[in-house]
Design an enzyme around this catalytic site. Sequence first.
Site, PDB file in Angstrom:
ATOM      1  N   LEU A 156     -24.898 -40.531  -7.287  1.00 55.81           N
ATOM      2  CA  LEU A 156     -24.110 -39.987  -6.187  1.00 55.81           C
ATOM      3  C   LEU A 156     -24.538 -38.545  -6.014  1.00 55.81           C
ATOM      4  O   LEU A 156     -24.764 -37.831  -6.999  1.00 55.81           O
ATOM      5  CB  LEU A 156     -22.599 -40.056  -6.487  1.00 55.81           C
ATOM      6  CG  LEU A 156     -21.930 -41.432  -6.456  1.00 55.81           C
ATOM      7  CD1 LEU A 156     -20.469 -41.310  -6.857  1.00 55.81           C
ATOM      8  CD2 LEU A 156     -22.051 -42.068  -5.084  1.00 55.81           C
ATOM      9  N   ASP A 157     -24.644 -38.083  -4.775  1.00 51.88           N
ATOM     10  CA  ASP A 157     -25.078 -36.713  -4.514  1.00 51.88           C
ATOM     11  C   ASP A 157     -24.114 -35.701  -5.137  1.00 51.88           C
ATOM     12  O   ASP A 157     -22.954 -36.000  -5.415  1.00 51.88           O
ATOM     13  CB  ASP A 157     -25.165 -36.457  -3.004  1.00 51.88           C
ATOM     14  CG  ASP A 157     -26.318 -37.209  -2.359  1.00 51.88           C
ATOM     15  OD1 ASP A 157     -27.219 -37.655  -3.088  1.00 51.88           O
ATOM     16  OD2 ASP A 157     -26.288 -37.350  -1.118  1.00 51.88           O
ATOM     17  N   TYR A 158     -24.596 -34.492  -5.281  1.00 49.00           N
ATOM     18  CA  TYR A 158     -23.827 -33.382  -5.855  1.00 49.00           C
ATOM     19  C   TYR A 158     -22.485 -33.194  -5.150  1.00 49.00           C
ATOM     20  O   TYR A 158     -21.461 -32.959  -5.784  1.00 49.00           O
ATOM     21  CB  TYR A 158     -24.665 -32.108  -5.750  1.00 49.00           C
ATOM     22  CG  TYR A 158     -24.062 -30.873  -6.384  1.00 49.00           C
ATOM     23  CD1 TYR A 158     -24.085 -30.694  -7.768  1.00 49.00           C
ATOM     24  CD2 TYR A 158     -23.500 -29.878  -5.599  1.00 49.00           C
ATOM     25  CE1 TYR A 158     -23.545 -29.559  -8.349  1.00 49.00           C
ATOM     26  CE2 TYR A 158     -22.954 -28.731  -6.171  1.00 49.00           C
ATOM     27  CZ  TYR A 158     -22.983 -28.574  -7.543  1.00 49.00           C
ATOM     28  OH  TYR A 158     -22.454 -27.443  -8.114  1.00 49.00           O
ATOM     29  N   THR A 191     -20.938 -35.513  -3.291  1.00 47.95           N
ATOM     30  CA  THR A 191     -20.285 -36.794  -3.032  1.00 47.95           C
ATOM     31  C   THR A 191     -19.415 -37.157  -4.228  1.00 47.95           C
ATOM     32  O   THR A 191     -19.776 -36.890  -5.375  1.00 47.95           O
ATOM     33  CB  THR A 191     -21.332 -37.900  -2.801  1.00 47.95           C
ATOM     34  OG1 THR A 191     -22.117 -37.570  -1.649  1.00 47.95           O
ATOM     35  CG2 THR A 191     -20.666 -39.252  -2.567  1.00 47.95           C
ATOM     36  N   HIS A 247     -29.495 -40.639  -0.217  1.00 46.13           N
ATOM     37  CA  HIS A 247     -28.773 -40.037   0.912  1.00 46.13           C
ATOM     38  C   HIS A 247     -28.573 -41.032   2.057  1.00 46.13           C
ATOM     39  O   HIS A 247     -28.550 -40.653   3.229  1.00 46.13           O
ATOM     40  CB  HIS A 247     -29.515 -38.807   1.443  1.00 46.13           C
ATOM     41  CG  HIS A 247     -29.991 -37.866   0.376  1.00 46.13           C
ATOM     42  ND1 HIS A 247     -29.149 -37.284  -0.550  1.00 46.13           N
ATOM     43  CD2 HIS A 247     -31.235 -37.413   0.079  1.00 46.13           C
ATOM     44  CE1 HIS A 247     -29.850 -36.503  -1.350  1.00 46.13           C
ATOM     45  NE2 HIS A 247     -31.107 -36.576  -1.010  1.00 46.13           N
TER      46      HIS A 247
END
Length: 234
Positions: free
Chosen positions: A100-102, A104, A185
């Site tokens: 999961l993105d930073y 998110t 992403h």
Amino acid sequence: MRINKYLSGCGLDSRRKCEQYVTDGRVKVNGKVLTSLAYDVKDGDYVEVDGKAVSLSERKVYIMLNKPKGCVCTSSDEKGRKTVLDFVKIKERVFPVGRLDYDTEGLLLLTNDGELAYAVTHPKNMVKKVYSVRVEGEPSDAELKRLRNGVEFNGVKYMPAKVVVLGKENNDTRLEITITEGKNHEIKNMIESLGRRVLFLKRTEVGGIRLGGLSRGEWRYLNAKEVDKLVSLK
């Protein structure tokens, strides 16, 4: 056992990531730096990663974390940022299943079961991942149809997604988006293909396992029913 599978079984990371450990020269077998991804680990081999001995994990561990914003999905970070392992303090070595993105938040699985991680993350298995998304403005019916038919952004094609409008929030729109690919992403790029921005992104479900009852940063072990559901993907 092939070296990448062995290292993943030690709870280091996914098989694909463990291949990078070898190519980066971080793995030694019986005191020698390993250079071949085709190496099969044999009984009696002494395997080290970054100078530390590793061995196969006897107890398989399956964890759900409600990942908060502001941390990365790695075991360590060269920039000194907080990682998801700062929230999960157990004796076993585990790694995140996917990323999961930073910025998110939401459901993140962690395990030391490399085969399960491979099954959950490999695109061929079409494992459903559900996200709660807040998008700027109000996407038109035509824009929503594009997401449901599949879009292309910066030369990358994204498969059709299931999109449900949950409601409005001020001048923005809340959506529930279900995908099966898990590209980098992916949700953000899909929305950007419409000329819009994602304002909030939270993963709520993976492979039928739903996030619930955990505050940001809290974690728990999966129950037997949840583990069986994921193991069936192998």
